[in-house]
Design an enzyme around this catalytic site. Sequence first.
Site, PDB file in Angstrom:
ATOM      1  N   LYS A  56      45.848  49.242  56.310  1.00  0.00           N
ATOM      2  CA  LYS A  56      46.442  48.156  55.343  1.00  0.00           C
ATOM      3  C   LYS A  56      47.152  48.760  54.166  1.00  0.00           C
ATOM      4  O   LYS A  56      48.230  49.392  54.176  1.00  0.00           O
ATOM      5  CB  LYS A  56      45.109  47.177  54.885  1.00  0.00           C
ATOM      6  CG  LYS A  56      44.342  46.816  56.050  1.00  0.00           C
ATOM      7  CD  LYS A  56      45.123  45.890  56.928  1.00  0.00           C
ATOM      8  CE  LYS A  56      44.305  45.625  58.164  1.00  0.00           C
ATOM      9  NZ  LYS A  56      43.124  45.220  58.141  1.00  0.00           N
ATOM     10  N   ARG A 100      40.774  67.284  69.334  1.00  0.00           N
ATOM     11  CA  ARG A 100      39.823  66.289  69.260  1.00  0.00           C
ATOM     12  C   ARG A 100      38.728  66.703  68.443  1.00  0.00           C
ATOM     13  O   ARG A 100      38.159  65.925  67.688  1.00  0.00           O
ATOM     14  CB  ARG A 100      39.157  65.857  70.706  1.00  0.00           C
ATOM     15  CG  ARG A 100      38.057  64.720  70.761  1.00  0.00           C
ATOM     16  CD  ARG A 100      37.863  64.326  71.836  1.00  0.00           C
ATOM     17  NE  ARG A 100      37.913  65.085  73.261  1.00  0.00           N
ATOM     18  CZ  ARG A 100      36.713  65.772  73.632  1.00  0.00           C
ATOM     19  NH1 ARG A 100      35.916  65.829  72.648  1.00  0.00           N
ATOM     20  NH2 ARG A 100      37.017  66.579  74.413  1.00  0.00           N
ATOM     21  N   TYR A 117      34.539  41.132  57.806  1.00  0.00           N
ATOM     22  CA  TYR A 117      35.817  41.379  58.670  1.00  0.00           C
ATOM     23  C   TYR A 117      35.511  40.916  60.107  1.00  0.00           C
ATOM     24  O   TYR A 117      34.234  41.199  60.522  1.00  0.00           O
ATOM     25  CB  TYR A 117      36.306  42.776  58.782  1.00  0.00           C
ATOM     26  CG  TYR A 117      37.510  42.984  59.389  1.00  0.00           C
ATOM     27  CD1 TYR A 117      38.782  42.435  58.973  1.00  0.00           C
ATOM     28  CD2 TYR A 117      37.531  43.765  60.749  1.00  0.00           C
ATOM     29  CE1 TYR A 117      39.889  42.414  59.803  1.00  0.00           C
ATOM     30  CE2 TYR A 117      38.783  43.862  61.280  1.00  0.00           C
ATOM     31  CZ  TYR A 117      39.791  43.275  60.987  1.00  0.00           C
ATOM     32  OH  TYR A 117      40.896  43.552  61.954  1.00  0.00           O
ATOM     33  N   ASP A 140      33.138  48.442  52.692  1.00  0.00           N
ATOM     34  CA  ASP A 140      34.456  48.347  53.378  1.00  0.00           C
ATOM     35  C   ASP A 140      35.308  47.842  51.881  1.00  0.00           C
ATOM     36  O   ASP A 140      35.372  47.052  51.573  1.00  0.00           O
ATOM     37  CB  ASP A 140      34.559  47.239  54.385  1.00  0.00           C
ATOM     38  CG  ASP A 140      36.008  47.215  55.163  1.00  0.00           C
ATOM     39  OD1 ASP A 140      36.933  47.399  54.402  1.00  0.00           O
ATOM     40  OD2 ASP A 140      36.009  46.665  56.284  1.00  0.00           O
TER      41      ASP A 140
HETATM   42  C1  LIG Z   1      41.969  45.367  58.888  1.00  0.00           C
HETATM   43  C2  LIG Z   1      40.523  45.541  58.504  1.00  0.00           C
HETATM   44  C3  LIG Z   1      39.564  46.212  59.234  1.00  0.00           C
HETATM   45  C4  LIG Z   1      39.946  47.029  60.532  1.00  0.00           C
HETATM   46  O1  LIG Z   1      41.058  47.914  60.546  1.00  0.00           O
HETATM   47  P1  LIG Z   1      41.815  48.040  61.706  1.00  0.00           P
HETATM   48  O2  LIG Z   1      42.744  49.210  61.460  1.00  0.00           O
HETATM   49  O3  LIG Z   1      42.847  46.906  62.010  1.00  0.00           O
HETATM   50  O4  LIG Z   1      41.035  48.475  62.792  1.00  0.00           O
HETATM   51  C5  LIG Z   1      38.378  46.294  58.772  1.00  0.00           C
HETATM   52  N1  LIG Z   1      37.912  45.916  57.556  1.00  0.00           N
HETATM   53  C6  LIG Z   1      38.934  45.031  56.862  1.00  0.00           C
HETATM   54  C7  LIG Z   1      38.504  44.594  55.426  1.00  0.00           C
HETATM   55  C8  LIG Z   1      40.229  44.970  57.330  1.00  0.00           C
HETATM   56  O5  LIG Z   1      41.073  43.774  56.763  1.00  0.00           O
END
Ligand SMILES: *Cc1c(COP(=O)(O)O)cnc(C)c1O
Length: 424
Positions: A238, A76, A129, A213
Site C-alpha cells: 500500500k 530463501r 482486514y 496492522d
Molecule cells: C492490503 C492489506 C493487507 C494485506 O496485504 P497484501 O499485501 O495484499 O497481502 C493487510 N492489512 C491491511 C490493513 C491491508 O490494507
Amino acid sequence: MSAEQGGRGLHPDTLAVGHGYDPSEAWGAAKPPIVLTSTFVYPSAQAAKDFHRAFFDGATEAEHGGPIPDGFIYSRLGHPNLDMVERRVAALDRAEDTACFNSGMSAVSTVALAFLRPGDSVVYSRPIYSGTDNLLHKVMVDFGVHVEGVIDACDAAQIRAAAEAALAKGPVALFMLESPANPTAAIVDIALVRRIADEIGVRQGRRPLISVDNTFLGPLLQNPAEHGADLTITSLTKYCGGHSDLLAGSVSGSKDLIGQLKSLRMILGNHMEPFTAWLMLRSLESLAVRTERACANALTVATFLRDHPKVASLTYVGFLPEGSPARAVYDRQCAGAGSTFSFAPHGGEAEAFRFLDQLKLLKNAVSLGGSETLICHPATTTHYSIPRERREASGITDATLRLSIGLEHPDDLIAEMARGLDAG
Ligand SMILES: *Cc1c(COP(=O)(O)O)cnc(C)c1O
C-alpha cells in the site's frame, strides 16, 4: 550495524532515502544493485561451517572467540536486497529488527503461525482486514485457536469483556489489532490494550503479545511500538510501495520476536524476493513527500464530501468529533489522518453503483495507498467474503464506498465526484 544504531538521530525522511545501503558494498554504485541469485559461493569450507553456525545457532562472539563471520547462504534464508530493505523498514518503524515478506498477508499469516498454538485464544479488533478475518475464522479455528472480536477498542469494558470471553476458552496468546480499521477508520487505543494485556499476563503467567496492522497510516504517521505494541505489521503493498505495482509485507519488533519470524519464513519460503526489495527501497525514498501530499489531498476531498448534501456519512479520522474517546486516542497516537476513508451517498447499493459507474479519473479497484486515487464498494468487493451480519455490525453498509486518495490535483478529483453526486 544494527538498524537502531544506524538510524539514531536522523529524521525518518532522511532514513527513508538512503538507510540500509552503503555504496562501498557494491563498487560505489550510488544506488543498490539487484542481486539476482538463488545461492552464494562460500569462500572456504570453514567459512561455510561458520556461516551456518551463525545462521542456525546464532553463535555469539564470546563462543566464537571473536567476530563471527557470517555471509549469505541461499536466498530463501536471506539475500542482500532483503537485508537492505529490512534495515530501512526497521529504521522507519524504530524497531530493533524487521522481517520482510512477499505480501502483507504473508506477514500476517506468519505472525499467526509463529505465535498461536492449538488451545490458545486470540482477541482481534473489528473490523479487521478481510484476509486477516478469513485467516482467523477459516484457518486458525481449524488449528484449534479460539477467536474473539472487539468492536470498540477504545472502550476498556468492551476490550475486557472480549478478553474474558477469550480467556474462558484458552490462554490469550495474541491481541491482533488494526488501527485505523478498514474501511470504517475505527481507532484502537493501543496503550489501553497493552494495559489490559499486562493484567491478563499476570493472571495467566504469560503476557499476550500485541500486533498492530499499521498499513493504513504507515511508519511516518503512527508508531505502534511507542504505545506498547510488540509487533508492527505493514502491508508494504500500500503506501510504502506507493505505486500499486508490487506485493510486499513487513513485521517489525524486538530481535527475539523477529528472529522467530525469520526462522519460520525460512521454512515457509515466503520472503520478499530481490526485485521487489529493490523496488521497495526506491519507493521508500519518496514515502515522506507522498504521504504529505496524499494527506493534504484527502483533507480537501473529505471536506468537500462532508459538506455535500448527497453524502449521508463519512469516516475520515481527521473529523473525529472533538471530545470523543476516539478523538483523544487519535490525537495521542497518530501524526496524520492518512488518505483512505469511506463515505456513503444517500440510498443503497443501486445509488453507490450509479455513482461508481460514471467515474473515469477515479478508478474502481480494490487496494489503497497508490499514487492514483482508487474507489471501491466494500460490501461487494473487499468485504464480499465477510458474512453480512459481521460486516454490518462493524459499520459497512450497502452504500459505503471506500476511497484511497492519491497524488492527483484534488480539484480534478472533486470536480468528477461533484458531477456524480449531483447527477445521482
Ligand atoms: C492490503 C492489506 C493487507 C494485506 O496485504 P497484501 O499485501 O495484499 O497481502 C493487510 N492489512 C491491511 C490493513 C491491508 O490494507
